[in-house]
Design a protein around this motif. Structure first.
Motif, PDB file in Angstrom:
ATOM      1  N   ASP A   1       0.774  -1.138   0.002  1.00 41.65           N
ATOM      2  CA  ASP A   1       0.015  -0.248   0.071  1.00 41.65           C
ATOM      3  C   ASP A   1       0.910   1.133  -0.013  1.00 41.65           C
ATOM      4  O   ASP A   1       1.967   1.217   0.475  1.00 41.65           O
ATOM      5  CB  ASP A   1      -0.934  -0.115   1.335  1.00 41.65           C
ATOM      6  N   GLU A   2       0.402   2.240  -0.503  1.00 42.83           N
ATOM      7  CA  GLU A   2       1.059   3.360  -0.631  1.00 42.83           C
ATOM      8  C   GLU A   2       1.135   4.290   0.610  1.00 42.83           C
ATOM      9  O   GLU A   2       2.114   4.994   0.690  1.00 42.83           O
ATOM     10  CB  GLU A   2       0.437   4.299  -1.886  1.00 42.83           C
ATOM     11  N   THR A   3       0.265   4.205   1.416  1.00 42.70           N
ATOM     12  CA  THR A   3       0.284   4.927   2.508  1.00 42.70           C
ATOM     13  C   THR A   3       0.707   4.309   3.950  1.00 42.70           C
ATOM     14  O   THR A   3       0.385   2.968   4.076  1.00 42.70           O
ATOM     15  CB  THR A   3      -1.293   5.442   2.969  1.00 42.70           C
TER      16      THR A   3
ATOM     17  N   LYS B   1       0.206   4.444   6.981  1.00 42.66           N
ATOM     18  CA  LYS B   1      -0.872   4.328   8.034  1.00 42.66           C
ATOM     19  C   LYS B   1      -1.349   3.032   7.742  1.00 42.66           C
ATOM     20  O   LYS B   1      -1.783   2.270   8.610  1.00 42.66           O
ATOM     21  CB  LYS B   1      -1.685   5.364   8.030  1.00 42.66           C
ATOM     22  N   THR B   2      -2.102   3.010   6.536  1.00 40.26           N
ATOM     23  CA  THR B   2      -2.695   1.732   5.954  1.00 40.26           C
ATOM     24  C   THR B   2      -1.992   0.675   6.044  1.00 40.26           C
ATOM     25  O   THR B   2      -2.293  -0.542   6.678  1.00 40.26           O
ATOM     26  CB  THR B   2      -3.197   2.005   4.577  1.00 40.26           C
TER      27      THR B   2
ATOM     28  N   ASP C   1      10.753   2.144   3.746  1.00 37.70           N
ATOM     29  CA  ASP C   1       9.973   2.835   4.900  1.00 37.70           C
ATOM     30  C   ASP C   1      10.508   1.775   6.221  1.00 37.70           C
ATOM     31  O   ASP C   1      10.014   0.738   6.419  1.00 37.70           O
ATOM     32  CB  ASP C   1       8.518   2.792   5.101  1.00 37.70           C
TER      33      ASP C   1
END
Length: 167
Positions: free
Chosen positions: A19-21, A23-24, A63
């Protein structure tokens, strides 16, 4: 609790990997850690391979926070239970994560390797404990070796019996 369907587990692992975010990704990884844990029932055979591959892939994410959470969740999802082996793709990815640039990723990877009782990690953990000694990294490696409880680790523990370090 009822067994969690394979589609739910593979969907969560895919989101945690790609996923790109942030938080998700983190929410999906934590949900996978809860719903995929052995305490929720056995993981469906159809889900084990894809989930392990997704978690191994997520350990390569740029990340650091994602890698930290995934390294931690991997040990919970694939906790060593009778009759289930750790998928080598995940175990080997965790061994590689012991060389991550982020210290928390390294320590969570070692912790998960201990929970997985991944015997292929014994040599790497032994070398890390020997090199880092009494530091947090050395203690994390020693803790993982204790959980794995491989007979090959006995000399390491015998040598440390006379240590003055509390850990």
């Amino acid at each position: 609790p009822a067994a969690v369907p394979a589609e739910v587990l593979t969907g969560l692992s895919a989101v945690a990997r790609q996923d790109e975010t942030m938080k998700t990704r983190l929410a999906a990884a934590y949900a996978l850690g809860t719903l995929g844990a052995p305490f929720m029932g056995p993981m469906p055979e159809a889900a084990a391979g894809p989930v392990a591959a997704d978690l191994a892939g997520a350990l390569q994410h740029p990340d650091a926070a994602t890698r930290q959470v995934v390294a931690r969740v991997a040990g919970r999802v694939f906790l060593q239970v009778a009759g289930r082996e750790v998928p080598p793709v995940l175990g080997d990815a965790l061994v590689n994560a012991m060389n991550d640039g982020d210290p928390l990723v390294r320590r969570w990877a070692m912790d998960s390797l201990g929970w997985l009782k991944y015997e292929r990690a014994v040599q790497a953990l032994t070398e890390r404990q020997s090199y880092y000694g009494r530091s947090e990294e050395g203690s994390a490696a020693l803790h993982a070796l204790a959980r794995i409880a491989a007979p090959a680790s006995a000399p390491v523990f015998r040598a440390l019996l006379s240590s003055s370090a509390p850990a």
